[in-house]
Design a protein around this motif. Structure first.
Motif, PDB file in Angstrom:
ATOM      1  N   ARG A  22       0.835  -1.212   0.000  1.00  0.00           N
ATOM      2  CA  ARG A  22       0.000   0.000   0.000  1.00  0.00           C
ATOM      3  C   ARG A  22       0.867   1.260   0.000  1.00  0.00           C
ATOM      4  NH1 ARG A  22      -5.271   0.994   2.229  1.00  0.00           N
ATOM      5  NH2 ARG A  22      -5.559   3.150   2.903  1.00  0.00           N
ATOM      6  N   LEU A  23       1.983   1.214   0.737  1.00  0.00           N
ATOM      7  CA  LEU A  23       2.841   2.383   0.894  1.00  0.00           C
ATOM      8  C   LEU A  23       3.965   2.440  -0.139  1.00  0.00           C
ATOM      9  CD1 LEU A  23       3.167   2.122   4.770  1.00  0.00           C
ATOM     10  CD2 LEU A  23       1.925   3.915   3.545  1.00  0.00           C
ATOM     11  N   ALA A  24       4.030   1.413  -1.004  1.00  0.00           N
ATOM     12  CA  ALA A  24       5.124   1.308  -1.975  1.00  0.00           C
ATOM     13  C   ALA A  24       6.473   1.270  -1.261  1.00  0.00           C
ATOM     14  CB  ALA A  24       5.072   2.458  -2.978  1.00  0.00           C
ATOM     15  N   MET A  25       6.529   0.531  -0.163  1.00  0.00           N
ATOM     16  CA  MET A  25       7.767   0.349   0.597  1.00  0.00           C
ATOM     17  C   MET A  25       8.134  -1.128   0.589  1.00  0.00           C
ATOM     18  SD  MET A  25       6.836   2.740   3.928  1.00  0.00           S
ATOM     19  CE  MET A  25       8.370   2.336   4.799  1.00  0.00           C
ATOM     20  N   THR A  26       9.352  -1.445   1.000  1.00  0.00           N
ATOM     21  CA  THR A  26       9.732  -2.848   1.153  1.00  0.00           C
ATOM     22  C   THR A  26       9.232  -3.354   2.503  1.00  0.00           C
ATOM     23  OG1 THR A  26      11.865  -2.347   2.193  1.00  0.00           O
ATOM     24  CG2 THR A  26      11.802  -2.457  -0.228  1.00  0.00           C
ATOM     25  N   GLN A  27       9.064  -4.663   2.604  1.00  0.00           N
ATOM     26  CA  GLN A  27       8.608  -5.232   3.876  1.00  0.00           C
ATOM     27  C   GLN A  27       9.612  -4.986   5.003  1.00  0.00           C
ATOM     28  OE1 GLN A  27       7.140  -9.243   3.645  1.00  0.00           O
ATOM     29  NE2 GLN A  27       7.355  -9.583   5.838  1.00  0.00           N
ATOM     30  N   PRO A  28      10.931  -5.131   4.780  1.00  0.00           N
ATOM     31  CA  PRO A  28      11.888  -4.829   5.862  1.00  0.00           C
ATOM     32  C   PRO A  28      11.790  -3.384   6.332  1.00  0.00           C
ATOM     33  CG  PRO A  28      12.961  -6.132   4.160  1.00  0.00           C
ATOM     34  CD  PRO A  28      11.616  -5.751   3.619  1.00  0.00           C
ATOM     35  N   ALA A  29      11.514  -2.457   5.411  1.00  0.00           N
ATOM     36  CA  ALA A  29      11.411  -1.049   5.811  1.00  0.00           C
ATOM     37  C   ALA A  29      10.219  -0.843   6.741  1.00  0.00           C
ATOM     38  CB  ALA A  29      11.286  -0.166   4.572  1.00  0.00           C
ATOM     39  N   VAL A  30       9.091  -1.495   6.434  1.00  0.00           N
ATOM     40  CA  VAL A  30       7.911  -1.379   7.305  1.00  0.00           C
ATOM     41  C   VAL A  30       8.187  -2.039   8.647  1.00  0.00           C
ATOM     42  CG1 VAL A  30       5.479  -2.003   7.578  1.00  0.00           C
ATOM     43  CG2 VAL A  30       6.314  -1.228   5.352  1.00  0.00           C
ATOM     44  N   SER A  31       8.859  -3.188   8.637  1.00  0.00           N
ATOM     45  CA  SER A  31       9.193  -3.875   9.896  1.00  0.00           C
ATOM     46  C   SER A  31      10.113  -3.013  10.759  1.00  0.00           C
ATOM     47  CB  SER A  31       9.862  -5.219   9.597  1.00  0.00           C
ATOM     48  OG  SER A  31       8.969  -6.081   8.924  1.00  0.00           O
ATOM     49  N   ASN A  32      11.081  -2.352  10.135  1.00  0.00           N
ATOM     50  CA  ASN A  32      11.969  -1.465  10.885  1.00  0.00           C
ATOM     51  C   ASN A  32      11.192  -0.290  11.489  1.00  0.00           C
ATOM     52  OD1 ASN A  32      14.233  -2.992  10.355  1.00  0.00           O
ATOM     53  ND2 ASN A  32      14.768  -1.856   8.492  1.00  0.00           N
ATOM     54  N   ALA A  33      10.246   0.244  10.702  1.00  0.00           N
ATOM     55  CA  ALA A  33       9.421   1.344  11.214  1.00  0.00           C
ATOM     56  C   ALA A  33       8.588   0.881  12.400  1.00  0.00           C
ATOM     57  CB  ALA A  33       8.524   1.876  10.101  1.00  0.00           C
ATOM     58  N   LEU A  34       8.093  -0.346  12.339  1.00  0.00           N
ATOM     59  CA  LEU A  34       7.303  -0.887  13.444  1.00  0.00           C
ATOM     60  C   LEU A  34       8.163  -1.002  14.704  1.00  0.00           C
ATOM     61  CD1 LEU A  34       4.761  -2.102  14.626  1.00  0.00           C
ATOM     62  CD2 LEU A  34       5.354  -4.288  13.563  1.00  0.00           C
ATOM     63  N   SER A  35       9.409  -1.389  14.552  1.00  0.00           N
ATOM     64  CA  SER A  35      10.317  -1.466  15.704  1.00  0.00           C
ATOM     65  C   SER A  35      10.499  -0.092  16.338  1.00  0.00           C
ATOM     66  CB  SER A  35      11.672  -2.028  15.272  1.00  0.00           C
ATOM     67  OG  SER A  35      11.543  -3.363  14.825  1.00  0.00           O
ATOM     68  N   ARG A  36      10.622   0.935  15.505  1.00  0.00           N
ATOM     69  CA  ARG A  36      10.770   2.295  16.035  1.00  0.00           C
ATOM     70  C   ARG A  36       9.506   2.741  16.753  1.00  0.00           C
ATOM     71  NH1 ARG A  36      12.938   3.065  10.892  1.00  0.00           N
ATOM     72  NH2 ARG A  36      11.239   4.476  10.256  1.00  0.00           N
ATOM     73  N   MET A  37       8.340   2.358  16.229  1.00  0.00           N
ATOM     74  CA  MET A  37       7.073   2.698  16.900  1.00  0.00           C
ATOM     75  C   MET A  37       7.025   2.082  18.289  1.00  0.00           C
ATOM     76  SD  MET A  37       4.244   1.962  13.928  1.00  0.00           S
ATOM     77  CE  MET A  37       4.729   2.088  12.213  1.00  0.00           C
ATOM     78  N   ARG A  38       7.388   0.809  18.376  1.00  0.00           N
ATOM     79  CA  ARG A  38       7.331   0.108  19.666  1.00  0.00           C
ATOM     80  C   ARG A  38       8.226   0.784  20.699  1.00  0.00           C
ATOM     81  NH1 ARG A  38       7.458  -5.831  16.715  1.00  0.00           N
ATOM     82  NH2 ARG A  38       5.194  -6.223  16.802  1.00  0.00           N
ATOM     83  N   THR A  39       9.381   1.230  20.258  1.00  0.00           N
ATOM     84  CA  THR A  39      10.299   1.916  21.172  1.00  0.00           C
ATOM     85  C   THR A  39       9.759   3.286  21.573  1.00  0.00           C
ATOM     86  OG1 THR A  39      12.201   0.788  20.186  1.00  0.00           O
ATOM     87  CG2 THR A  39      12.640   2.810  21.433  1.00  0.00           C
ATOM     88  N   ALA A  40       9.264   4.025  20.567  1.00  0.00           N
ATOM     89  CA  ALA A  40       8.802   5.389  20.823  1.00  0.00           C
ATOM     90  C   ALA A  40       7.534   5.424  21.659  1.00  0.00           C
ATOM     91  CB  ALA A  40       8.589   6.113  19.495  1.00  0.00           C
ATOM     92  N   TRP A  41       6.638   4.465  21.445  1.00  0.00           N
ATOM     93  CA  TRP A  41       5.331   4.516  22.101  1.00  0.00           C
ATOM     94  C   TRP A  41       5.208   3.554  23.273  1.00  0.00           C
ATOM     95  CZ3 TRP A  41       2.761   4.124  16.618  1.00  0.00           C
ATOM     96  CH2 TRP A  41       3.035   5.314  15.911  1.00  0.00           C
ATOM     97  N   GLY A  42       6.240   2.744  23.499  1.00  0.00           N
ATOM     98  CA  GLY A  42       6.254   1.884  24.668  1.00  0.00           C
ATOM     99  C   GLY A  42       5.184   0.823  24.694  1.00  0.00           C
ATOM    100  N   ASP A  43       4.863   0.265  23.527  1.00  0.00           N
ATOM    101  CA  ASP A  43       3.846  -0.794  23.464  1.00  0.00           C
ATOM    102  C   ASP A  43       4.212  -1.755  22.343  1.00  0.00           C
ATOM    103  OD1 ASP A  43       0.929  -1.480  24.511  1.00  0.00           O
ATOM    104  OD2 ASP A  43       0.925  -1.800  22.346  1.00  0.00           O
ATOM    105  N   GLU A  44       3.798  -3.025  22.499  1.00  0.00           N
ATOM    106  CA  GLU A  44       4.087  -4.043  21.485  1.00  0.00           C
ATOM    107  C   GLU A  44       3.351  -3.753  20.176  1.00  0.00           C
ATOM    108  OE1 GLU A  44       6.069  -7.542  20.222  1.00  0.00           O
ATOM    109  OE2 GLU A  44       6.337  -6.165  21.911  1.00  0.00           O
TER     110      GLU A  44
END
Length: 346
Positions: free
Chosen positions: A27-49
């Motif tokens: 949907r975002l025209a991104m690679t799957q690893p890029a989305v997974s990396n972004a998800l890792s940053r979200m978890r760190t920034a927002w303090g939730d799984e």
């Protein structure tokens, strides 16, 4: 808000909408690893799984659901402001997923595909299985963009447009002993009934209607889909109450005899449903307009043909008499006093 935080919110919204990292990446025209990396940053920034594995898929945490409910409207407004919704059917390349029963797939898919071939050759339409009890969840979880279903549980996030009010009739084989000019209430009650029960229950709206006038029927057999009904009716003396549209092919070709229902059955409106986050989606509005037009046209055509072959069954006098008798019986049961008129001279 810093640009990187807005980017994370956009990626988070895509994961929630698509329900999968792979589809969010597409949907975002991104690679799957890029989305997974972004998800890792979200978890760190927002303090939730945020998301946990569920079989082959993922499920959002309570924190993720609450966050999404708060950001959908402002993100949608930003998207509309920066990228005004444009949709050109002739050049569009999109896939739409529609949750619908077999009856509506048969009714809509043919005319819809013909229109797409003429006007929007890059559009794909995928059918998604549906059960009415999960319609809202299908739309909330973005498993489909549209659903054709009855919708009884109002929710602010689900929007709808009325399509039609299915008419329930009684069907049986043309050689059935009751396949005469009219079907009386008493004949209907004494007949052996086939019930279509998607849930496994052995009673339905017809039984509730009969109970309200102090009557009941015998459910001799049940099935869990409409597909098997015509074959069963053609080779037995069972009769069945069902939406006329489900069996219009058999009714209009005179493979099944059709009667008005002898009891008052409430109609359950059917609607076209979508999630409010897609209110401003120009492509979806275009598709909705065509589906509504097709079903309205088919509904009018169906009613006109049904009027020509549907035999008499409903009788207000018979129902009024049954209601009065049931009322008297209830009073007698409660008071022990007979309410029957005493013959003159006795």
């Amino acid at each position: 808000m810093r640009p990187q935080e807005l980017n994370l919110l956009m990626i988070f919204d895509a994961i929630m909408t698509e329900g999968a990292i792979t589809r969010a990446a597409d949907r975002l025209a991104m690679t799957q690893p890029a989305v997974s990396n972004a998800l890792s940053r979200m978890r760190t920034a927002w303090g939730d799984e945020l998301f946990v594995k569920d079989g082959r898929g993922i499920q959002p945490t309570a924190f993720a659901r609450n966050l999404w409910s708060q950001i959908q409207t402002p993100l949608g407004a930003l998207e509309d402001a920066v990228n005004p919704a444009l949709f050109e059917p002739a050049t569009a390349n999109r896939t739409f997923r529609i949750a619908a029963t077999d009856t509506f797939v048969e009714m809509v898919w043919g005319p819809l595909r013909q229109m797409i071939e003429r006007e929007a050759p890059g559009i794909n339409i995928y059918a998604i299985p549906i059960q009415s009890i999960e319609t809202a969840d299908i739309l909330k979880d973005a498993e489909a963009e549209l659903a054709i279903s009855k919708y009884i549980r109002p929710e602010s996030v689900i929007h709808s447009e009325h399509l039609l009010d299915p008419r329930y009739v009684v069907v049986m084989r043309p050689g059935h002993p009751l396949a005469k000019e009219a079907l009386t209430l008493e004949q209907f009650i004494q007949a052996e009934h086939l019930l279509v029960s998607l849930t496994g229950d052995v009673s339905g709206p017809t039984d509730q209607a009969l109970q309200s006038i102090g009557k009941s029927r015998r459910i001799a057999m049940t099935v869990n889909n409409f597909h098997n009904v015509p074959s069963l009716l053609k080779q037995t003396d069972l009769i069945c109450v069902a939406p006329s549209m489900v069996f219009e092919k058999e009714i209009f070709s005179q493979q099944l005899a059709v009667f008005e229902a002898p009891v008052e059955l409430p109609r359950t409106p059917l609607s076209l449903l979508w999630h409010k986050r897609q209110d401003h989606d120009a492509g979806l509005r275009w598709l909705r307009s065509h589906i509504v037009r097709i079903i309205h046209e088919r509904g009018k055509q169906h009613e006109a043909l049904l009027a020509q072959c549907c035999r008499k069954g409903y009788c207000e006098d018979a129902l009024r008499s049954a209601r009065a008798q049931h009322h008297d019986e209830r009073i007698e049961a409660c008071t022990g006093v007979s309410v029957k008129p005493v013959p003159v001279g006795k």
